[in-house]
Motif scaffolding. Structure first.
Motif, PDB file in Angstrom:
ATOM      1  N   GLN A  37       0.849  -1.183   0.000  1.00  0.00           N
ATOM      2  CA  GLN A  37       0.000   0.000   0.000  1.00  0.00           C
ATOM      3  C   GLN A  37       0.887   1.236   0.000  1.00  0.00           C
ATOM      4  OE1 GLN A  37      -2.944   0.191   3.139  1.00  0.00           O
ATOM      5  NE2 GLN A  37      -4.194   1.592   1.934  1.00  0.00           N
ATOM      6  N   ALA A  38       0.759   2.019  -1.054  1.00  0.00           N
ATOM      7  CA  ALA A  38       1.480   3.280  -1.156  1.00  0.00           C
ATOM      8  C   ALA A  38       0.602   4.402  -0.614  1.00  0.00           C
ATOM      9  CB  ALA A  38       1.863   3.545  -2.603  1.00  0.00           C
ATOM     10  N   PRO A  39       1.183   5.514  -0.207  1.00  0.00           N
ATOM     11  CA  PRO A  39       0.384   6.628   0.328  1.00  0.00           C
ATOM     12  C   PRO A  39      -0.684   7.075  -0.663  1.00  0.00           C
ATOM     13  CG  PRO A  39       2.706   6.993   0.766  1.00  0.00           C
ATOM     14  CD  PRO A  39       2.623   5.794  -0.137  1.00  0.00           C
ATOM     15  N   GLY A  40      -1.912   7.174  -0.172  1.00  0.00           N
ATOM     16  CA  GLY A  40      -3.014   7.628  -1.003  1.00  0.00           C
ATOM     17  C   GLY A  40      -3.560   6.604  -1.968  1.00  0.00           C
ATOM     18  N   LYS A  41      -3.066   5.369  -1.879  1.00  0.00           N
ATOM     19  CA  LYS A  41      -3.528   4.325  -2.791  1.00  0.00           C
ATOM     20  C   LYS A  41      -4.109   3.154  -2.011  1.00  0.00           C
ATOM     21  CE  LYS A  41      -0.407   5.354  -6.624  1.00  0.00           C
ATOM     22  NZ  LYS A  41       0.562   4.773  -7.611  1.00  0.00           N
ATOM     23  N   ASP A  63       7.821   1.265  -6.605  1.00  0.00           N
ATOM     24  CA  ASP A  63       7.660   0.119  -5.707  1.00  0.00           C
ATOM     25  C   ASP A  63       7.623   0.556  -4.234  1.00  0.00           C
ATOM     26  OD1 ASP A  63       9.891  -1.672  -7.860  1.00  0.00           O
ATOM     27  OD2 ASP A  63       7.710  -1.901  -7.745  1.00  0.00           O
ATOM     28  N   THR A  64       7.865   1.823  -3.987  1.00  0.00           N
ATOM     29  CA  THR A  64       7.846   2.334  -2.619  1.00  0.00           C
ATOM     30  C   THR A  64       6.452   2.170  -2.015  1.00  0.00           C
ATOM     31  OG1 THR A  64       9.612   3.940  -3.026  1.00  0.00           O
ATOM     32  CG2 THR A  64       8.098   4.403  -1.197  1.00  0.00           C
ATOM     33  N   ALA A  65       6.396   1.512  -0.867  1.00  0.00           N
ATOM     34  CA  ALA A  65       5.117   1.226  -0.209  1.00  0.00           C
ATOM     35  C   ALA A  65       5.385   0.502   1.107  1.00  0.00           C
ATOM     36  CB  ALA A  65       4.231   0.358  -1.097  1.00  0.00           C
ATOM     37  N   VAL A  66       4.321   0.348   1.875  1.00  0.00           N
ATOM     38  CA  VAL A  66       4.363  -0.582   3.005  1.00  0.00           C
ATOM     39  C   VAL A  66       3.927  -1.939   2.483  1.00  0.00           C
ATOM     40  CG1 VAL A  66       3.469  -1.146   5.286  1.00  0.00           C
ATOM     41  CG2 VAL A  66       3.873   1.247   4.662  1.00  0.00           C
ATOM     42  N   TYR A  67       4.748  -2.932   2.734  1.00  0.00           N
ATOM     43  CA  TYR A  67       4.477  -4.283   2.252  1.00  0.00           C
ATOM     44  C   TYR A  67       3.934  -5.124   3.402  1.00  0.00           C
ATOM     45  CZ  TYR A  67       6.668  -3.364  -2.216  1.00  0.00           C
ATOM     46  OH  TYR A  67       6.954  -2.867  -3.478  1.00  0.00           O
ATOM     47  N   TYR A  68       2.807  -5.780   3.153  1.00  0.00           N
ATOM     48  CA  TYR A  68       2.132  -6.583   4.173  1.00  0.00           C
ATOM     49  C   TYR A  68       2.139  -8.062   3.775  1.00  0.00           C
ATOM     50  CZ  TYR A  68       0.204  -2.142   5.804  1.00  0.00           C
ATOM     51  OH  TYR A  68       0.050  -0.859   6.266  1.00  0.00           O
TER      52      TYR A  68
END
Length: 114
Positions: A39-43, A88-93
């Motif tokens: 999940q990327a910011p705002g997405k 690809d920058t995001a929080v990966y879960y």
């Protein structure tokens, strides 16, 4: 209950590589699917890759660059990420499905920047 603990995120330059790990514990019998979302910011959160009974699924945006694997004796799923891009920058879960129940890890930040 299933507990998922992720590791391996961080800051990397474009073109670099990272490997994420997710270890499952608790009531792990019956886990049929494990995978990674981001999940990327705002997405919205989106599927990156998953593995079910050895069958792998990838988002189009990561095909050819990311590889998902699972070590069943260690109850661990990995995401090898190569040729990383700023997008690809995001929080990966980490995600696991046990029968019809979904479980999530706490998330690990991946930042691709020069």
């Amino acid at each position: 209950q299933v507990q998922l603990v992720e590791s391996g995120g961080g800051l990397v330059q474009p073109g670099g590589s990272l490997r994420l790990s997710c270890a499952a514990s608790g009531t792990i019998f019956g886990i049929n699917t494990m995978g990674w979302y981001r999940q990327a910011p705002g997405k919205q959160r989106e599927l990156v890759a998953s593995i079910t009974s050895g069958m792998r699924t990838y988002a189009d945006s990561v095909k050819g660059r990311f590889t998902i694997s699972r070590d069943n004796p260690k109850n661990t799923v990995y995401l090898q990420m190569n040729s990383l891009k700023p997008e690809d920058t995001a929080v990966y879960y980490c995600h696991a499905r046990r029968y019809t129940a979904d479980y999530w890890g706490q998330g690990t930040q991946v930042t691709v920047s020069s």
